[in-house]
Design a protein around this motif. Structure first.
Motif, PDB file in Angstrom:
ATOM      1  N   UNK A 130       0.852  -1.188   0.000  1.00 42.99           N
ATOM      2  CA  UNK A 130       0.000   0.000   0.000  1.00 42.99           C
ATOM      3  C   UNK A 130       0.892   1.243   0.000  1.00 42.99           C
ATOM      4  N   UNK A 131       0.308   2.380  -0.322  1.00 43.25           N
ATOM      5  CA  UNK A 131       1.046   3.639  -0.290  1.00 43.25           C
ATOM      6  C   UNK A 131       1.567   3.922   1.117  1.00 43.25           C
ATOM      7  N   UNK A 136       5.996   4.449   4.972  1.00 46.09           N
ATOM      8  CA  UNK A 136       6.627   4.026   6.224  1.00 46.09           C
ATOM      9  C   UNK A 136       8.066   3.569   5.985  1.00 46.09           C
ATOM     10  N   UNK A 137       8.301   2.853   4.900  1.00 47.81           N
ATOM     11  CA  UNK A 137       9.650   2.388   4.578  1.00 47.81           C
ATOM     12  C   UNK A 137      10.563   3.563   4.249  1.00 47.81           C
ATOM     13  N   UNK A 138      10.065   4.530   3.498  1.00 47.11           N
ATOM     14  CA  UNK A 138      10.850   5.728   3.174  1.00 47.11           C
ATOM     15  C   UNK A 138      11.195   6.492   4.446  1.00 47.11           C
ATOM     16  N   UNK A 139      10.193   6.690   5.319  1.00 49.55           N
ATOM     17  CA  UNK A 139      10.425   7.404   6.584  1.00 49.55           C
ATOM     18  C   UNK A 139      11.458   6.679   7.448  1.00 49.55           C
ATOM     19  N   UNK A 140      11.378   5.348   7.468  1.00 46.17           N
ATOM     20  CA  UNK A 140      12.320   4.548   8.248  1.00 46.17           C
ATOM     21  C   UNK A 140      13.747   4.724   7.713  1.00 46.17           C
TER      22      UNK A 140
END
Length: 149
Positions: A130-131, A136-140
């Protein structure tokens, strides 16, 4: 040579009892498995023992993953066109089967078990993201980079 699969809904209602043996049996005939094999299977704590033609067998009940369906195909005579190749029809389905090894307890190191693990990994890799998951992965990743600098 072509191989054709004839899949109709009707055989999917027939649930079969399946046993996987690490052997080639040179027969296509009926076998009275209940009388001559199943009656001699011993079960202790989920571990099964028996023998086939004097060879010791160790086995377990193996559950087909819930997102998959086991199918048994039976070769059928293809009388409509002799150039068509082999024709296989669904004989029935199964959700679990007895998995046997010669003289060793089935384990995660067995090829069949590893094949099912590969299917589970492939299933996970093919799940849509999902978007929100992507964000969440980018923020992490950004937070890790900030901590490193």
């Amino acid at each position: 040579m072509d191989i054709n699969l004839d899949i109709h809904p009707k055989p999917f209602t027939e649930h079969l009892e399946v046993q996987y043996f690490p052997a080639e049996i040179e027969s296509d005939g009926e076998a009275n498995v209940n009388e001559y094999f199943n009656n001699y299977t011993v079960s202790e704590n989920g571990h099964l023992t028996n023998s086939l033609r004097g060879f010791p067998l160790d086995g377990i009940e193996f559950q087909v993953p819930s997102n998959l369906k086991g199918l048994v195909f039976q070769e059928s005579l293809n009388t409509s066109d002799e150039n068509c190749g082999k024709l296989f029809r669904v004989a029935g389905t199964f959700d679990n089967f007895t998995y046997w090894n010669y003289d060793k307890v089935p384990s995660a190191a067995d090829g069949l078990r590893q094949a099912f693990e590969v299917l589970a990994v492939a299933d996970e890799l093919n799940k849509p993201l999902s978007a929100k998951d992507i964000q969440n992965e980018i923020d992490h990743k950004l937070s890790i980079k900030k901590e490193e600098s």
